[in-house]
Design a protein around this motif. Structure first.
Motif, PDB file in Angstrom:
ATOM      1  N   GLY A 113      12.033 123.580  74.805  1.00  0.00           N
ATOM      2  CA  GLY A 113      13.497 122.899  74.810  1.00  0.00           C
ATOM      3  C   GLY A 113      14.628 123.736  74.359  1.00  0.00           C
ATOM      4  O   GLY A 113      15.645 122.941  74.464  1.00  0.00           O
ATOM      5  N   GLN A 114      14.621 124.655  73.709  1.00  0.00           N
ATOM      6  CA  GLN A 114      15.567 125.259  73.033  1.00  0.00           C
ATOM      7  C   GLN A 114      15.904 126.566  74.106  1.00  0.00           C
ATOM      8  O   GLN A 114      15.129 127.045  74.501  1.00  0.00           O
ATOM      9  CB  GLN A 114      14.954 125.867  71.521  1.00  0.00           C
ATOM     10  N   PRO A 115      17.361 127.027  74.098  1.00  0.00           N
ATOM     11  CA  PRO A 115      17.800 127.981  74.808  1.00  0.00           C
ATOM     12  C   PRO A 115      17.019 129.272  74.254  1.00  0.00           C
ATOM     13  O   PRO A 115      16.677 129.593  73.006  1.00  0.00           O
ATOM     14  CB  PRO A 115      19.039 128.326  74.482  1.00  0.00           C
ATOM     15  N   PRO A 116      16.465 130.316  74.932  1.00  0.00           N
ATOM     16  CA  PRO A 116      15.952 131.609  74.679  1.00  0.00           C
ATOM     17  C   PRO A 116      16.712 132.199  73.759  1.00  0.00           C
ATOM     18  O   PRO A 116      18.038 132.345  73.762  1.00  0.00           O
ATOM     19  CB  PRO A 116      15.550 132.288  76.114  1.00  0.00           C
TER      20      PRO A 116
ATOM     21  N   GLU B  10      12.452 139.332  89.043  1.00  0.00           N
ATOM     22  CA  GLU B  10      12.581 139.121  87.700  1.00  0.00           C
ATOM     23  C   GLU B  10      13.192 137.641  87.508  1.00  0.00           C
ATOM     24  O   GLU B  10      13.811 137.013  88.574  1.00  0.00           O
ATOM     25  CB  GLU B  10      13.763 140.028  87.108  1.00  0.00           C
ATOM     26  N   PHE B  11      13.039 136.882  86.445  1.00  0.00           N
ATOM     27  CA  PHE B  11      13.446 135.633  86.502  1.00  0.00           C
ATOM     28  C   PHE B  11      14.152 135.449  84.999  1.00  0.00           C
ATOM     29  O   PHE B  11      14.512 136.571  84.174  1.00  0.00           O
ATOM     30  CB  PHE B  11      12.184 134.578  86.280  1.00  0.00           C
ATOM     31  N   ASN B  12      15.125 134.406  84.798  1.00  0.00           N
ATOM     32  CA  ASN B  12      15.758 133.999  83.693  1.00  0.00           C
ATOM     33  C   ASN B  12      14.887 133.025  83.058  1.00  0.00           C
ATOM     34  O   ASN B  12      14.148 132.317  83.732  1.00  0.00           O
ATOM     35  CB  ASN B  12      17.160 133.415  83.862  1.00  0.00           C
ATOM     36  N   VAL B  13      15.021 133.104  81.572  1.00  0.00           N
ATOM     37  CA  VAL B  13      14.205 131.912  81.062  1.00  0.00           C
ATOM     38  C   VAL B  13      15.374 130.872  80.572  1.00  0.00           C
ATOM     39  O   VAL B  13      16.258 131.115  80.112  1.00  0.00           O
ATOM     40  CB  VAL B  13      13.782 132.664  79.725  1.00  0.00           C
ATOM     41  N   LEU B  14      14.975 129.658  81.047  1.00  0.00           N
ATOM     42  CA  LEU B  14      15.825 128.418  80.708  1.00  0.00           C
ATOM     43  C   LEU B  14      15.917 127.863  79.270  1.00  0.00           C
ATOM     44  O   LEU B  14      16.782 127.833  78.791  1.00  0.00           O
ATOM     45  CB  LEU B  14      15.680 127.373  81.838  1.00  0.00           C
ATOM     46  N   ASP B  15      14.467 127.844  79.010  1.00  0.00           N
ATOM     47  CA  ASP B  15      14.316 127.118  77.591  1.00  0.00           C
ATOM     48  C   ASP B  15      12.717 127.349  77.094  1.00  0.00           C
ATOM     49  O   ASP B  15      11.798 127.850  78.089  1.00  0.00           O
ATOM     50  CB  ASP B  15      14.707 126.140  77.222  1.00  0.00           C
ATOM     51  N   ILE B  16      12.583 127.515  75.960  1.00  0.00           N
ATOM     52  CA  ILE B  16      11.338 127.727  75.196  1.00  0.00           C
ATOM     53  C   ILE B  16      11.187 126.373  74.218  1.00  0.00           C
ATOM     54  O   ILE B  16      12.065 126.293  73.479  1.00  0.00           O
ATOM     55  CB  ILE B  16      11.224 128.883  74.584  1.00  0.00           C
TER      56      ILE B  16
ATOM     57  N   ILE C  53      13.466 130.319  85.684  1.00  0.00           N
ATOM     58  CA  ILE C  53      14.152 130.134  86.950  1.00  0.00           C
ATOM     59  C   ILE C  53      14.464 131.386  87.758  1.00  0.00           C
ATOM     60  O   ILE C  53      14.748 132.478  87.120  1.00  0.00           O
ATOM     61  CB  ILE C  53      15.686 129.342  86.441  1.00  0.00           C
ATOM     62  N   PHE C  54      14.143 131.435  88.942  1.00  0.00           N
ATOM     63  CA  PHE C  54      14.305 132.750  89.667  1.00  0.00           C
ATOM     64  C   PHE C  54      14.611 132.333  91.335  1.00  0.00           C
ATOM     65  O   PHE C  54      14.730 131.277  91.697  1.00  0.00           O
ATOM     66  CB  PHE C  54      12.940 133.354  89.726  1.00  0.00           C
ATOM     67  N   LYS C  55      15.003 133.412  91.935  1.00  0.00           N
ATOM     68  CA  LYS C  55      15.082 133.314  93.413  1.00  0.00           C
ATOM     69  C   LYS C  55      14.144 134.291  93.919  1.00  0.00           C
ATOM     70  O   LYS C  55      14.466 135.665  93.785  1.00  0.00           O
ATOM     71  CB  LYS C  55      16.480 133.458  93.836  1.00  0.00           C
TER      72      LYS C  55
ATOM     73  N   TYR D  17      20.814 132.601  87.179  1.00  0.00           N
ATOM     74  CA  TYR D  17      20.504 131.257  87.847  1.00  0.00           C
ATOM     75  C   TYR D  17      20.907 130.061  87.108  1.00  0.00           C
ATOM     76  O   TYR D  17      20.385 130.022  85.738  1.00  0.00           O
ATOM     77  CB  TYR D  17      19.209 131.184  88.762  1.00  0.00           C
ATOM     78  N   THR D  18      21.273 128.945  87.371  1.00  0.00           N
ATOM     79  CA  THR D  18      21.674 127.821  86.834  1.00  0.00           C
ATOM     80  C   THR D  18      20.739 126.534  87.395  1.00  0.00           C
ATOM     81  O   THR D  18      20.212 126.663  88.643  1.00  0.00           O
ATOM     82  CB  THR D  18      23.064 127.384  86.869  1.00  0.00           C
ATOM     83  N   GLU D  19      20.402 125.785  86.599  1.00  0.00           N
ATOM     84  CA  GLU D  19      19.699 124.565  86.852  1.00  0.00           C
ATOM     85  C   GLU D  19      20.268 123.946  88.058  1.00  0.00           C
ATOM     86  O   GLU D  19      19.540 123.528  89.005  1.00  0.00           O
ATOM     87  CB  GLU D  19      19.491 123.446  85.918  1.00  0.00           C
TER      88      GLU D  19
END
Ligand code: C2O
Ligand code: CU
Length: 489
Positions: free
Chosen positions: A432-435, A424-430, A457-459, A362-364
């Protein structure tokens, strides 16, 4: 904690030789500092050599299959009861387990076939069973107070409508998850699918689940556990319930399904030949295959997380021993978890393709709402958003079929593995940095670094109802570092 709960724990604890330490009420954070008084612990008693054969949990037979329809139904029956496990030399260790064994039987299913698991509680304590990482109806999610009382049964229904991956089922009883998991209520639940089968990854006897835990044994081989706000750290590593385990391997590729089932311990893993870390490939994270394999010599895995790795033993001569090694220094420090010994040559027709899966991301821009969740230590307890768990309270409401971003802000010095139920989710950033690549897949548990920030980020989809989210350091979870989400239509 009320007195009834305390009395209940104490009665149970006395049966299994468990002692209980309530929260101290101190405002000092009981995390990595390990101050005396916040956590009872023994000196390291790591034994050598590694000569106990690794136990591979048995794959559970289905009690029925019905037809070859699109959604074949497979039924399983499990009984929760006391038993023993040979964890190290000497006396067998008393446990409470699924079918009385530890680890519990492995359930292996195909994506899209519905399974039912009937859990019968033949033990003396309330339990509730959660399939970690599974998208299921709230009634089958093992809510912390949805008890299976002693003498009763509950049928859980699992659609298995999600990608192939390594999951696990474990007790999720309010305030007692740590004790119950530690004493044996954990097993693997593996989903296969056609897309993964087509990759020709190492399979069959070359596909091995490894449940990584730390325990503390008494002289008679009974286990000690104390429920404490800082979590429990054992001094002895056990893999699939075996201390000082060794597994003999051929000089070929193996898929190792790593699961950290410890109370609070983080493992920073290496595979060492002598003192030299070997390269291995990470092929999947919690919710299934990564987009591409990630080559590395070390891997950090927190309680609740799973990573599947492929290790190629081909470069090692017959007779070579390699160690699954932990570089995390948390006291009492544990270095070697187990060993592998190359004892034969075999041809290897398996592969690790350079493209493994296409990951749903998923995207912001798709997000239609967000929430902030703070993680902190205050008033002698862990808190999420300034609150401790109350099963009667809804803390966040989110609509299903809507993409959401949660910002997890850790105001404590400890790392907390944050776990969300349902999807399940995706990690956008940790921070401020991409995972990093191995965290850039499907995750249900993510390490939120001390003083750090992680955005996920998830649905939510498939089901509505009440689902929990919590820290998966079980001592933290049991000290109510948990909230609940109402997923609405
Ligand atoms: Cu592995 Cu909410 O749990
Ligand atoms: Cu925590």
């Amino acid at each position: 904690m009320n007195l009834r709960t305390f009395a209940r724990i104490s009665i149970w604890a006395s049966m299994l030789g468990v002692s209980f330490v309530g929260c101290s009420g101190s405002n000092a954070e009981p995390d990595e500092s390990n101050e005396p008084g916040t956590r009872t612990q023994a000196a390291l008693t790591e034994e050598t050599p590694f000569t106990n054969p690794l136990r591979i949990p048995p794959v559970m037979a289905r009690s029925s299959t019905a037809g070859a329809a699109a959604a074949t139904l497979a039924a399983y029956n499990l009984t929760i009861k006391t038993g023993t496990a040979q964890m190290r030399t000497g006396n067998p260790t008393p446990i409470v387990g699924f079918d009385g064994i530890f680890p519990g039987p492995t359930l292996v299913v195909e994506r899209g076939e519905t399974t039912t698991v009937t859990q019968t509680n033949a033990w003396t304590e309330n339990v509730t069973i959660h399939n970690h990482g599974h998208k299921v109806a709230a009634e089958s999610d093992g809510h912390p107070v949805d008890y299976i009382t002693p003498g009763s049964s509950k049928v859980y229904t699992y659609p298995n409508d999600q990608p192939a991956g390594t999951f696990w089922y474990h007790d999720h009883t309010m305030d007692l998850t740590g004790a119950h998991v530690y004493n044996g209520l954990a097993g693997f639940y593996i989903i296969h699918d056609a897309a993964e089968d087509a990759l020709n990854l190492p399979s069959g006897n070359y596909d091995i689940p490894l449940l990584l835990q730390d325990k503390q044994f008494n002289a008679d081989n009974t286990l000690t556990y104390t429920s404490q706000v800082g979590g429990f750290l054992g001094n002895t590593p056990v893999v699939n319930g075996v201390a000082n385990a060794v597994h003999n391997v051929a000089n070929r590729k193996y898929r190792l399904r790593l699961l950290n089932g410890s109370d609070v311990r983080l493992w920073n893993l290496q595979l060492r030949a002598g003192t030299t870390p070997q390269t291995f490939q990470v092929i999947s994270s919690d919710g299934g295959l990564l987009q591409a394999p990630v080559s590395t010599t070390s891997l950090s895995i927190a309680p609740g997380e799973r990573y599947d790795i492929v290790v190629d033993f081909a470069p090692h001569a017959v007779g070579t021993s390699l160690s699954l090694f932990n570089t995390d220094a948390t006291a009492p420090a544990i270095s070697t978890l187990m060993q592998f010994t190359v004892d034969r040559t075999e041809t290897d027709t398996s592969a690790v393709p350079s493209a493994l899966a296409s990951i749903r991301r998923y995207t912001e821009a798709e997000s239609t709402g967000s929430a902030n969740i703070t993680l902190a230590f205050a008033n002698g307890n862990w808190q999420l958003n300034g609150l401790t768990y109350d099963p009667a309270r809804i803390d966040i409401t989110s609509p299903s079929n809507a993409v959401r971003i949660w910002t997890l802000t850790n105001n404590s010095g400890a790392m907390h593995p944050f776990h969300k139920h349902l999807v399940e989710f995706n990690v956008l950033d940790i921070n401020g940095q991409p995972p990093p690549a191995h965290e850039n897949g499907l995750k249900d548990t993510i390490q939120v670094p001390g003083r750090g920030t992680v955005r996920i980020i998830f649905k939510n989809e498939g089901f509505t109802g009440t689902y929990v989210f919590h820290c998966h350091r079980l001592g933290h979870e049991d000290h109510r570092m948990m909230l609940q989400e109402s997923v609405t239509p």
